[in-house]
Design a protein around this motif. Sequence first.
Motif, PDB file in Angstrom:
ATOM      1  N   GLN A  54       0.752  -1.275   0.099  1.00 46.70           N
ATOM      2  CA  GLN A  54       0.307   0.612   0.091  1.00 46.70           C
ATOM      3  C   GLN A  54       0.679   1.214   0.095  1.00 46.70           C
ATOM      4  O   GLN A  54       0.395   2.309  -0.884  1.00 46.70           O
ATOM      5  CB  GLN A  54      -0.838  -0.353   1.098  1.00 46.70           C
ATOM      6  CG  GLN A  54      -2.006   0.991   0.874  1.00 46.70           C
ATOM      7  CD  GLN A  54      -2.442   1.245  -0.081  1.00 46.70           C
ATOM      8  OE1 GLN A  54      -3.979   0.209  -0.032  1.00 46.70           O
ATOM      9  NE2 GLN A  54      -3.525   2.008  -0.606  1.00 46.70           N
TER      10      GLN A  54
ATOM     11  N   ARG B 263      -4.182  -8.799  -2.656  1.00 40.78           N
ATOM     12  CA  ARG B 263      -3.661  -7.335  -2.461  1.00 40.78           C
ATOM     13  C   ARG B 263      -3.459  -6.810  -3.153  1.00 40.78           C
ATOM     14  O   ARG B 263      -3.617  -5.498  -4.262  1.00 40.78           O
ATOM     15  CB  ARG B 263      -3.020  -7.300  -0.899  1.00 40.78           C
ATOM     16  CG  ARG B 263      -3.047  -5.894  -0.376  1.00 40.78           C
ATOM     17  CD  ARG B 263      -2.168  -6.142   0.642  1.00 40.78           C
ATOM     18  NE  ARG B 263      -2.811  -6.666   2.050  1.00 40.78           N
ATOM     19  CZ  ARG B 263      -2.926  -6.337   2.757  1.00 40.78           C
ATOM     20  NH1 ARG B 263      -3.589  -4.524   2.657  1.00 40.78           N
ATOM     21  NH2 ARG B 263      -3.283  -6.996   3.737  1.00 40.78           N
TER      22      ARG B 263
ATOM     23  N   MET C 166      -4.362  -3.408  -5.669  1.00 37.80           N
ATOM     24  CA  MET C 166      -3.850  -1.858  -5.771  1.00 37.80           C
ATOM     25  C   MET C 166      -3.811  -2.069  -7.025  1.00 37.80           C
ATOM     26  O   MET C 166      -3.788  -0.693  -7.775  1.00 37.80           O
ATOM     27  CB  MET C 166      -2.925  -2.225  -4.560  1.00 37.80           C
ATOM     28  CG  MET C 166      -3.336  -1.881  -3.462  1.00 37.80           C
ATOM     29  SD  MET C 166      -1.831  -1.998  -1.906  1.00 37.80           S
ATOM     30  CE  MET C 166      -2.544  -2.868  -1.155  1.00 37.80           C
TER      31      MET C 166
END
Length: 259
Positions: free
Chosen positions: A167, A220, A224
Amino acid sequence: MIVVKIGGSVVCKDPTKTIQNLPKYADRAVVVHGGGCMVNDLMRRLGLEPKYLTHPGGLVSRYTDWETLKTFVMAMNWINKQIVASLHALGVPALGLTGADLGVVKAKRKEKVLIVDERGRQRVVDGGYVGRITQIDADKLLPPPLKLLAPIAVSEKGELLNVDGDQLAFDVAKAVKAQKLLLLSDVEGLYIGGKVVPHLTAPEAEKLVQSEEVRGGMKRKLLMAAEAAKTGIEVIIASGLSDSPIDTALNGAGTHITP
C-alpha cells in the motif's frame, strides 16, 4: 519516475541483484522495501510469536501490538540501513528513511478492525499499531539522493505505526506521479494455469482477484494494481531475484497491469 518495491521475500532471500541494478535508476526512482520474514525471525528470537488477522475477502495482515511494533521498527531499520550501506559501496549516496523521518508518511491508527475468526464469524477487534496512510510528502522523497523508505508511518499523536508495504508503494507512486511501479518478489509474475500472465487491464485484474488460483498477498497486489492502473500508473509484478531485475521488468518480463 519509477517506484521500486523490494518485497520481503526478496529482502530475506537475496536482494543483491536488485540492489546492484538500482544505481542505474538513482536519479529517477524511489524505493520502498518490506521484510516481514526478518521481523518474524527477530520476534521469535525475543520469545514472541507473530500473529495474523484474516479480514473479510480473505486478505491477511500482521497483528501489531506494542511489543510487535518495537520489533517491527528494529527489523525494518536494520534492513533499511543494510541496503543503504550496500548502495554506498556501489557509489550511490542513498538516504534511508522511515515514514516518521521528516514526517514523510502520515497515517491514522486503525483503532478497530473487522476480522473473520477461526470459526468463520466476523467480529471487531482492537487494531493495534497499524496505520491507514493519510498523507505522503512527495517533495521529500524525490531524488536526489535516492530515497529508501521503510513501511513505518507516524500519526498526528506521534505514534509509530506499521503500514502495509505494498500500500505504501502504491501511495508513493501516486504522490510522486510515477509512470511505473515495480513490485519485485520471489515469483516471476502472476501465475494462472501454471503460466505467467504477461498483461492485464485494470478490469481483468479486478476480476482475477476472485480466482481460486490467486491467493494471499497476490490478491492485495492485484486490487491495488487495478486501482493504480486506473490513475495511469503501469504496475509490474516481477521477480527481484533474476539478473538485472529492474531492467528485465521494464523490458517486458513479469505481469504488466495497465488501464
